[in-house]
Motif scaffolding. Structure first.
Motif, PDB file in Angstrom:
ATOM      1  N   PHE A  41      40.911  37.101  36.791  1.00 45.31           N
ATOM      2  CA  PHE A  41      40.256  38.365  36.494  1.00 45.31           C
ATOM      3  C   PHE A  41      40.066  38.355  34.962  1.00 45.31           C
ATOM      4  CE2 PHE A  41      41.941  40.436  40.375  1.00 45.31           C
ATOM      5  CZ  PHE A  41      40.807  40.125  41.114  1.00 45.31           C
ATOM      6  N   THR A  42      38.693  38.880  34.362  1.00 48.37           N
ATOM      7  CA  THR A  42      38.326  38.814  33.191  1.00 48.37           C
ATOM      8  C   THR A  42      37.863  40.104  32.879  1.00 48.37           C
ATOM      9  OG1 THR A  42      36.339  37.618  33.266  1.00 48.37           O
ATOM     10  CG2 THR A  42      38.298  36.512  32.767  1.00 48.37           C
ATOM     11  N   GLU A  43      37.593  41.014  33.727  1.00 51.59           N
ATOM     12  CA  GLU A  43      36.991  42.381  33.539  1.00 51.59           C
ATOM     13  C   GLU A  43      37.953  43.469  33.394  1.00 51.59           C
ATOM     14  OE1 GLU A  43      33.903  42.752  33.293  1.00 51.59           O
ATOM     15  OE2 GLU A  43      33.409  40.682  33.605  1.00 51.59           O
ATOM     16  N   GLU A  44      37.679  44.703  32.588  1.00 48.99           N
ATOM     17  CA  GLU A  44      38.737  45.595  32.507  1.00 48.99           C
ATOM     18  C   GLU A  44      39.383  46.264  33.673  1.00 48.99           C
ATOM     19  OE1 GLU A  44      37.628  48.530  29.468  1.00 48.99           O
ATOM     20  OE2 GLU A  44      37.056  47.044  27.937  1.00 48.99           O
ATOM     21  N   LEU A 103      43.083  40.121  31.709  1.00 49.44           N
ATOM     22  CA  LEU A 103      42.440  41.312  31.601  1.00 49.44           C
ATOM     23  C   LEU A 103      41.945  41.875  30.143  1.00 49.44           C
ATOM     24  CD1 LEU A 103      44.218  42.723  34.696  1.00 49.44           C
ATOM     25  CD2 LEU A 103      42.116  42.170  34.745  1.00 49.44           C
ATOM     26  N   ASN A 145      46.442  37.343  34.784  1.00 55.58           N
ATOM     27  CA  ASN A 145      44.967  37.101  34.759  1.00 55.58           C
ATOM     28  C   ASN A 145      44.677  37.122  33.286  1.00 55.58           C
ATOM     29  OD1 ASN A 145      43.940  37.648  37.411  1.00 55.58           O
ATOM     30  ND2 ASN A 145      45.371  39.010  37.490  1.00 55.58           N
ATOM     31  N   PRO A 181      39.626  48.516  36.695  1.00 55.46           N
ATOM     32  CA  PRO A 181      38.579  49.847  37.043  1.00 55.46           C
ATOM     33  C   PRO A 181      39.375  50.994  36.980  1.00 55.46           C
ATOM     34  CG  PRO A 181      38.926  48.513  38.949  1.00 55.46           C
ATOM     35  CD  PRO A 181      39.818  47.831  37.771  1.00 55.46           C
TER      36      PRO A 181
END
Length: 122
Positions: free
Chosen positions: A18-21, A42, A40, A23
């Motif tokens: 995962f590379t998104e903030e 993050l 990850n 949620p």
């Protein structure tokens, strides 16, 4: 979708690339007792919404790219016994509210060279 899974008690998504903030709707999962997004990539900061997860016993956020402060909101997690925030870019002091919880932890992993006071006094 994620915020609708209110009966969920555990979520482990380690090593998922995962590379998104993280949620913010995770704060709606009030029954969550164990949560892991370790290993990850993050970005961003630890969510203030984690403070709403008062059933949390284990929070594993180690080995990511999280930055900013350890939040005072984590001090509301009075059932927490494991907190892993090592191998991130967290900085600043450990808030007094969190120090009260840290005294009862079984495991606390953090990068002390980034934090201003890696040990709570008092």
């Amino acid at each position: 979708m994620l915020g609708q899974m209110t009966a969920l008690t555990g979520m482990w998504m380690d090593d998922s690339f995962f590379t998104e903030e993280i949620p913010s709707e995770l704060g709606k999962l009030t029954g969550l007792s164990s949560f892991s997004l370790a290993n990850n990539q993050l970005p961003g900061s630890i969510l203030t919404e984690f403070g709403l997860l008062t059933a949390m016993t284990g929070l594993y956020l180690g080995s990511n790219d999280l930055s900013g402060d350890l939040l005072s909101e984590l001090g509301s997690l009075t059932t927490l016994n494991k907190l892993y925030v090592d191998d991130n870019q967290l900085s600043g002091p450990i808030p007094d509210e969190l120090c009260a919880v840290l005294a009862d932890l079984t495991y606390f992993f953090a990068d002390c060279h980034h934090l201003l006071n890696c040990m709570c006094v008092g």
